[in-house]
Structures are given as structure tokens and as C-alpha cells.
Scaffold this motif. Structure first.
Motif, PDB file in Angstrom:
ATOM      1  N   THR A   7      57.365  29.262  81.485  1.00 20.00           N
ATOM      2  CA  THR A   7      58.028  28.414  82.467  1.00 20.00           C
ATOM      3  C   THR A   7      57.146  27.226  82.794  1.00 20.00           C
ATOM      4  O   THR A   7      55.922  27.315  82.771  1.00 20.00           O
ATOM      5  CB  THR A   7      58.309  29.211  83.751  1.00 20.00           C
ATOM      6  N   THR A   8      57.782  26.120  83.085  1.00 25.80           N
ATOM      7  CA  THR A   8      57.026  24.908  83.374  1.00 25.80           C
ATOM      8  C   THR A   8      57.527  24.287  84.667  1.00 25.80           C
ATOM      9  O   THR A   8      58.690  24.431  85.052  1.00 25.80           O
ATOM     10  CB  THR A   8      57.180  23.887  82.237  1.00 25.80           C
ATOM     11  N   ILE A   9      56.635  23.609  85.330  1.00 23.27           N
ATOM     12  CA  ILE A   9      56.967  22.856  86.532  1.00 23.27           C
ATOM     13  C   ILE A   9      56.753  21.395  86.192  1.00 23.27           C
ATOM     14  O   ILE A   9      55.676  21.024  85.693  1.00 23.27           O
ATOM     15  CB  ILE A   9      56.067  23.273  87.706  1.00 23.27           C
ATOM     16  N   PRO A  10      57.745  20.545  86.406  1.00 20.67           N
ATOM     17  CA  PRO A  10      57.583  19.131  86.064  1.00 20.67           C
ATOM     18  C   PRO A  10      56.330  18.552  86.718  1.00 20.67           C
ATOM     19  O   PRO A  10      56.007  18.853  87.866  1.00 20.67           O
ATOM     20  CB  PRO A  10      58.860  18.488  86.608  1.00 20.67           C
ATOM     21  N   LYS A  11      55.629  17.736  85.964  1.00 18.55           N
ATOM     22  CA  LYS A  11      54.408  17.104  86.455  1.00 18.55           C
ATOM     23  C   LYS A  11      54.313  15.727  85.840  1.00 18.55           C
ATOM     24  O   LYS A  11      55.074  15.380  84.923  1.00 18.55           O
ATOM     25  CB  LYS A  11      53.184  17.948  86.090  1.00 18.55           C
ATOM     26  N   THR A  12      53.397  14.929  86.302  1.00 11.81           N
ATOM     27  CA  THR A  12      53.213  13.613  85.702  1.00 11.81           C
ATOM     28  C   THR A  12      52.397  13.745  84.424  1.00 11.81           C
ATOM     29  O   THR A  12      51.728  14.762  84.191  1.00 11.81           O
ATOM     30  CB  THR A  12      52.484  12.661  86.658  1.00 11.81           C
ATOM     31  N   TYR A  16      49.491  16.419  83.433  1.00  9.22           N
ATOM     32  CA  TYR A  16      49.566  17.235  82.223  1.00  9.22           C
ATOM     33  C   TYR A  16      48.289  17.094  81.396  1.00  9.22           C
ATOM     34  O   TYR A  16      47.743  18.091  80.895  1.00  9.22           O
ATOM     35  CB  TYR A  16      50.775  16.840  81.375  1.00  9.22           C
ATOM     36  N   ARG A 143      57.360  11.775  77.090  1.00  7.48           N
ATOM     37  CA  ARG A 143      58.003  12.973  76.545  1.00  7.48           C
ATOM     38  C   ARG A 143      57.284  13.566  75.332  1.00  7.48           C
ATOM     39  O   ARG A 143      57.135  14.783  75.248  1.00  7.48           O
ATOM     40  CB  ARG A 143      59.475  12.677  76.236  1.00  7.48           C
ATOM     41  N   GLU A 174      54.916   8.966  84.475  1.00  5.39           N
ATOM     42  CA  GLU A 174      56.184   9.466  83.989  1.00  5.39           C
ATOM     43  C   GLU A 174      56.177  10.997  83.964  1.00  5.39           C
ATOM     44  O   GLU A 174      55.122  11.617  83.779  1.00  5.39           O
ATOM     45  CB  GLU A 174      56.483   8.908  82.597  1.00  5.39           C
ATOM     46  N   PRO A 175      57.344  11.619  84.120  1.00  9.23           N
ATOM     47  CA  PRO A 175      57.379  13.083  84.189  1.00  9.23           C
ATOM     48  C   PRO A 175      57.207  13.738  82.826  1.00  9.23           C
ATOM     49  O   PRO A 175      57.643  13.228  81.798  1.00  9.23           O
ATOM     50  CB  PRO A 175      58.779  13.371  84.753  1.00  9.23           C
ATOM     51  N   VAL A 176      56.554  14.895  82.848  1.00  8.75           N
ATOM     52  CA  VAL A 176      56.393  15.742  81.662  1.00  8.75           C
ATOM     53  C   VAL A 176      56.854  17.139  82.042  1.00  8.75           C
ATOM     54  O   VAL A 176      56.391  17.699  83.045  1.00  8.75           O
ATOM     55  CB  VAL A 176      54.927  15.785  81.184  1.00  8.75           C
ATOM     56  N   ASN A 177      57.748  17.689  81.238  1.00 11.38           N
ATOM     57  CA  ASN A 177      58.237  19.037  81.498  1.00 11.38           C
ATOM     58  C   ASN A 177      58.042  19.848  80.216  1.00 11.38           C
ATOM     59  O   ASN A 177      58.943  20.018  79.401  1.00 11.38           O
ATOM     60  CB  ASN A 177      59.713  19.010  81.891  1.00 11.38           C
TER      61      ASN A 177
END
Length: 542
Positions: A7-12, A16, A143, A174-177
């Protein structure tokens, strides 16, 4: 691959990067803050798994990463901003590239919309770093960042060398998931081909005057090295980074090879009928004979035969191959060869004792090195800058278990202080000494402030002869003008004190050991300024 189902939690992207580096065991990032990395700086400041070591020079940051990677064998990381930031890293990255140190360089880049426009601090970073990097990628979007970062780390780790990512300023936020990639798995040690072992043993067992050249590739297999040498009754030469791979008072140790080594190493190599090269590519053509049969063992197939033709190559890891060689070596007394080795070694020892006993002013460099050899801890880390003092060190210093860090092939001035800082951070429990020339020290001395800020109890020994002695002496030997080799130095003691360090001035031989002892015992950054002579090292030529 990433862990399935994690499982991952969105982060910048910045978060990351820091978390992925921490997951791989990265403890420090060396760098200089700049406009295109400020979001990364903020993320580092908000966690405690990875330390940021702020330097004054990007060159220092890259040299610290290179030195840490050489010392630990692990991946080390440095960072800088775009334009002049990455340009400043290049000198230190050149050191990592040439010595195959595992370094990841992460640089900020201008915003994506400005790439290729000629805006301030914009340059094609992939083109700029291309000669020095085994891998370089522009992260144009957050991404694919996890895959790109993972690829860069793995390539630096598995191949040895510099991997590079350039990350535009806005991408950091930017978000990294995505899940983190697991630590690079332990590689299976490569097994040697039996035919290669048989060929090596035929040459070794057929020789009556064998000799060994050991390089830094023997690290971790030192007992096996000694066992091979003793069974072959073969004298051991070493490269400078491998100097402590065998106790220097061992009967079979005969010094280094080349101008910085001992003359007897070259003399014995000329008399030998087989040379076993272990984890080394150093082969100075001016000091070695042509046509000697060579058995070369290295974990890297590309290193075998790189500098000299090889009669019997063996690809494999030292800890795997050397025990198998030991089993197959036939014991022979080699009485005459042993007598020759011991006779030459006794002559060499007497010569060095004579050189180090000279009691004059300015202090001979041999005297300085001999005093350091007596004062330094057996388990110390010694970092060497570049210059004539390195040649004198290899000629005179009697190593036991000390770790020796050098700028092996890049040979950049200024390596000594950054390497010492990295060593002290990586091994705070060990004594660390930087032996530098006054010329080389000047290239990175501004980061004496960094050593003081981080309260690193290292000792800097400055060989102060007022010149770029190596260049000066080569010019003298060639009958050239010595223009550009004279130095106008500051008062190094006052300078050290102004930075917040301790300073000791040595002008007489009798002052050497008391000053060194006091500096080495200090729990602060200490500098010993030794006013010394600049004699010409034997065999110097342009």
C-alpha cells in the motif's frame, strides 16, 4: 521490481526520493543548496533518517560522496542545483567515475517550460555529465520518477560509477503514488571457470621466482592474500589503496610499485618469472619489464588485460578464488629467491631509516611521514591529497591496519579534506587524518568551515613547502622555468583558528611528534602546519 500489493500513501517527488534513499541505507546527502533544489532541502529538514551535509563547494560535496563510496563500498549521494551547481560537482564526480565509486548525483534543473530557452542557469545536464556518468536521465514528470530513481541507483551500485538524475524545479512537488523499491539484493559471488584456475595454477606452480601485485580488490580477503604469498613464497607489492592489505613489517612485503613505491619492488619484478595480479589494474610501464607472464584475478572481466596482456585470466571474487588457488599451489622452498628478497628488503629498510633520520631545517618530508607513521592509530583512516607528499608517503609510511583513501586515477587537487570529512562521518569512532600539500589544500580549504560546523574531530597535516612541489620538481628536472609553481600561503594556524579549529605550527623536527600527538588526541578539528623542504623524489621526470 516494487513489492507487489504494497500500500502507498501519496507523497511528493521530493519525499519519495528521500524515503527511497533511506530504504537503501543512505545515511547522508552531501550538497550545496540552490534554487532548483529548495523543495528537496525542505523535505530533508523534516525527517531524521537521512542527514544533509551542507558544504561550501559543490566539488567538496561530490568528493565527499566519492570518498564515502570508496570507504564503505555502498552507494553515496550528492546534490546540487542547476547550471553552476552541477558544473561544480563535475570535478568530484570525475574522481568517482575514474575510481568506479558508487555515487548517485541528483541535480535540480530549471522549470520544464524553460528547458532549451537559454534561461538563467539552464544547460543540457545530460550532455554536460555524459563523459563521467554511466547513467543520466532527465525526470520530466514525477510519475516515472520511482522507476528512474531505481534504475539509477541499481546501475551505480552494480556497475560501479556515477549515476545521475536531473529534476526540474516544479517536479519536486508533484505527487508520487508508488511503492518503494527494496534494497538491491546481495549478488551471488561469481564462480571461476575451472579451466581458468587450471591455467593460473600451471603458471604459478611452474614459476621459481613468483611475485604478487595486490590492489584494492583484495579488501576483505587479506588473510587469503597472505596465505597465497606464503605458500608461493612470493614477495608482495601493493598499490597505494591496498597498502594496508598486508602488514608492512611482514617478511614478504616489499612496498609499492612505481615512483611512489620502493625501488626493490621494481627490481624484484624484473627478476621474477611470474606475476600474480590480484584486484589491481595499476601497471606503470616505466617500472615493469616486458614479457613477464601475468596471472590476473579480478571480479570485473573488463579489468583483466586492461593495461597489460595477461597469460592466465581468472574472473571471480577474491574470497571465492583465493582459497581454491591455495589448495592447488604446490609448496616449493625457492631458497635462492627468498634470500634475494630478504637481502634487498634489508637494504631498502636501511636506506629508509637513513632518509628519515636526517635532522635539518626545513624538515625533510621523509621525516614528517615517519613521525606520522609512529603517531597515528593502527586503525586510522588516512586520506591523501595529490602531490609529492603522496610519493613520500608511499615510500616511507609503515602501514598496519590503516585505511588509505586517494584520488586514484582522477588525481584532483583538494581531495584530502573532503575525503577526511566523509570518513569521519562514516566512522565517527575512528581516528581520521588528512595528509595534504599546501597547494592541494588550497582547493577545498574553505570547507574547513564545514568540518568545524559538523564538529568532526579530524586532523589535517599540511606539508607546507610554499610550492606545487611535484610540478616544480618536474620542471627543474627538465630544465624548464618554474613559473606558476610558487605559492604565497597564509598563516595556516591563524586561518584554522579563525575557522574555529585548533592550529599547531611545526618548524623544527623536535616539534613534530608533540604537535602530531596533541592534534590526534584532540576532540576538535585540528591542523598541523609543517614547514618542510621540497626535495626531488627519486626518478622524477616530466
Amino acid at each position: 521490481m516494487a513489492i507487489q500489493g504494497q500500500t502507498t500513501i501519496p507523497k511528493t517527488a521530493a519525499q519519495y526520493v528521500v524515503e527511497q534513499l533511506a530504504a537503501w541505507g543512505c545515511q547522508r546527502i552531501y550538497g550545496v543548496a540552490g534554487d532548483a533544489t529548495l523543495y528537496l532541502m525542505d523535505v530533508i529538514a523534516r525527517q531524521d533518517r537521512v542527514q544533509y551535509v551542507g558544504c561550501r563547494l559543490e566539488t567538496t560535496a561530490a568528493l565527499m560522496a566519492s570518498a564515502e563510496a570508496k570507504l564503505t563500498g555502498q552507494l553515496a549521494v550528492c546534490t546540487a542545483t542547476s547550471g553552476p551547481g552541477i558544473a561544480g560537482l563535475l570535478n568530484g564526480l570525475g574522481d568517482a567515475w575514474q575510481d568506479k565509486a558508487r555515487v548517485l548525483a541528483i541535480t535540480g534543473q530549471v522549470e520544464r517550460k524553460k528547458i532549451g530557452t537559454g534561461t538563467k542557469q539552464e544547460i543540457d545536464q545530460q550532455l554536460l555529465i555524459q563523459p563521467l556518468a554511466i547513467h543520466s536521465t532527465l525526470v520530466a514528470d514525477a510519475r516515472p520518477l520511482p522507476v528512474q530513481l531505481n534504475r539509477a541507483m541499481r546501475r551505480a551500485y552494480s556497475r560501479g560509477g556515477v549515476a545521475h538524475l536531473s529534476i526540474p524545479k516544479e517536479v519536486w512537488m508533484e505527487p508520487v503514488n508508488a511503492p518503494l523499491y527494496p534494497l538491491f539484493p546481495e549478488q551471488l559471488l561469481p564462480q571461476p571457470v575451472q579451466g581458468q584456475l587450471d591455467g593460473a595454477l600451471r603458471l604459478l606452480n611452474g614459476s621459481s621466482r613468483p611475485i604478487i601485485l595486490a590492489g584494492r580488490g583484495v579488501k576483505g580477503a587479506e588473510p587469503n592474500l597472505l596465505a597465497v604469498a606464503e605458500k608461493l613464497n612470493a614477495p608482495i607489492m601493493t598499490t597505494l589503496p591496498a597498502r594496508s592489505s598486508v602488514p608492512n613489517d611482514h617478511p614478504l612485503f616489499v612496498g609499492g610499485l612505481g615512483q611512489a613505491g620502493s625501488e626493490i619492488a621494481s627490481d624484484l619484478l624484473k627478476e621474477a618469472d611470474c606475476c600474480l595480479v590480484l584486484g589491481a589494474t595499476w601497471w606503470p610501464s616505466d617500472y615493469v619489464p616486458e614479457g613477464i607472464p601475468i596471472v590476473q584475478l579480478d571480479i570485473d572481466p573488463a579489468a583483466i588485460g586492461e593495461t597489460v596482456p595477461v597469460a592466465a585470466p581468472v574472473v571471480g571474487e577474491m574470497r571465492v578464488v583465493l582459497p581454491r588457488l591455495i589448495e592447488g599451489i604446490l609448496c616449493k622452498e625457492k631458497v635462492e629467491w627468498s634470500r634475494q628478497v630478504q637481502s634487498l628488503k634489508q637494504q631498502w629498510t636501511a636506506r629508509i631509516e637513513q632518509e628519515t633520520a636526517v635532522d635539518v631545517v626545513p624538515i625533510p618530508p621523509q621525516r614528517v611521514i615517519a613521525a606520522l607513521s609512529r603517531c597515528v592509530h593502527p586503525d586510522a583512516v588516512i586520506t591523501l591529497d595529490v602531490g609529492d607528499h603522496v610519493l613520500w608517503f608511499n615510500r616511507i609510511f609503515q602501514a598496519s591496519r590503516q585505511e588509505i583513501l586517494v584520488s586514484g586515477r582522477w588525481r584532483t587537487l583538494g581531495f584530502g579534506l573532503p575525503a577526511a570529512m566523509a570518513a569521519q562521518l562514516a566512522h565517527p569512532e575512528r581516528q581520521v587524518v588528512a595528509l595534504v600539500g599546501d597547494g592541494g589544500f588550497g582547493n577545498t580549504l574553505v570547507d574547513l568551515a564545514t568540518a568545524v560546523v559538523y564538529q568532526l574531530p579530524l586532523t589535517i597535516v599540511v606539508m607546507n613547502n610554499g610550492s606545487f612541489a611535484m610540478e616544480q620538481n618536474r620542471m627543474v628536472q627538465a630544465g624548464l622555468s618554474t613559473l606558476g609553481t610558487q605559492l604565497s600561503n597564509p598563516d595556516f594556524v591563524k586561518m584554522a583558528e579563525a575557522f574555529g579549529a585548533e592550529g599547531y605550527r611545526v618548524e623544527e623536527p623536535s616539534q613534530l611528534e608533540p604537535a602530531l600527538t596533541a592534534a590526534l588526541a584532540s576532540n576538535r578539528v585540528s591542523l598541523v602546519d609543517v614547514v618542510c623542504d621540497d626535495p626531488i623524489v627519486p626518478h622524477t621526470k616530466i
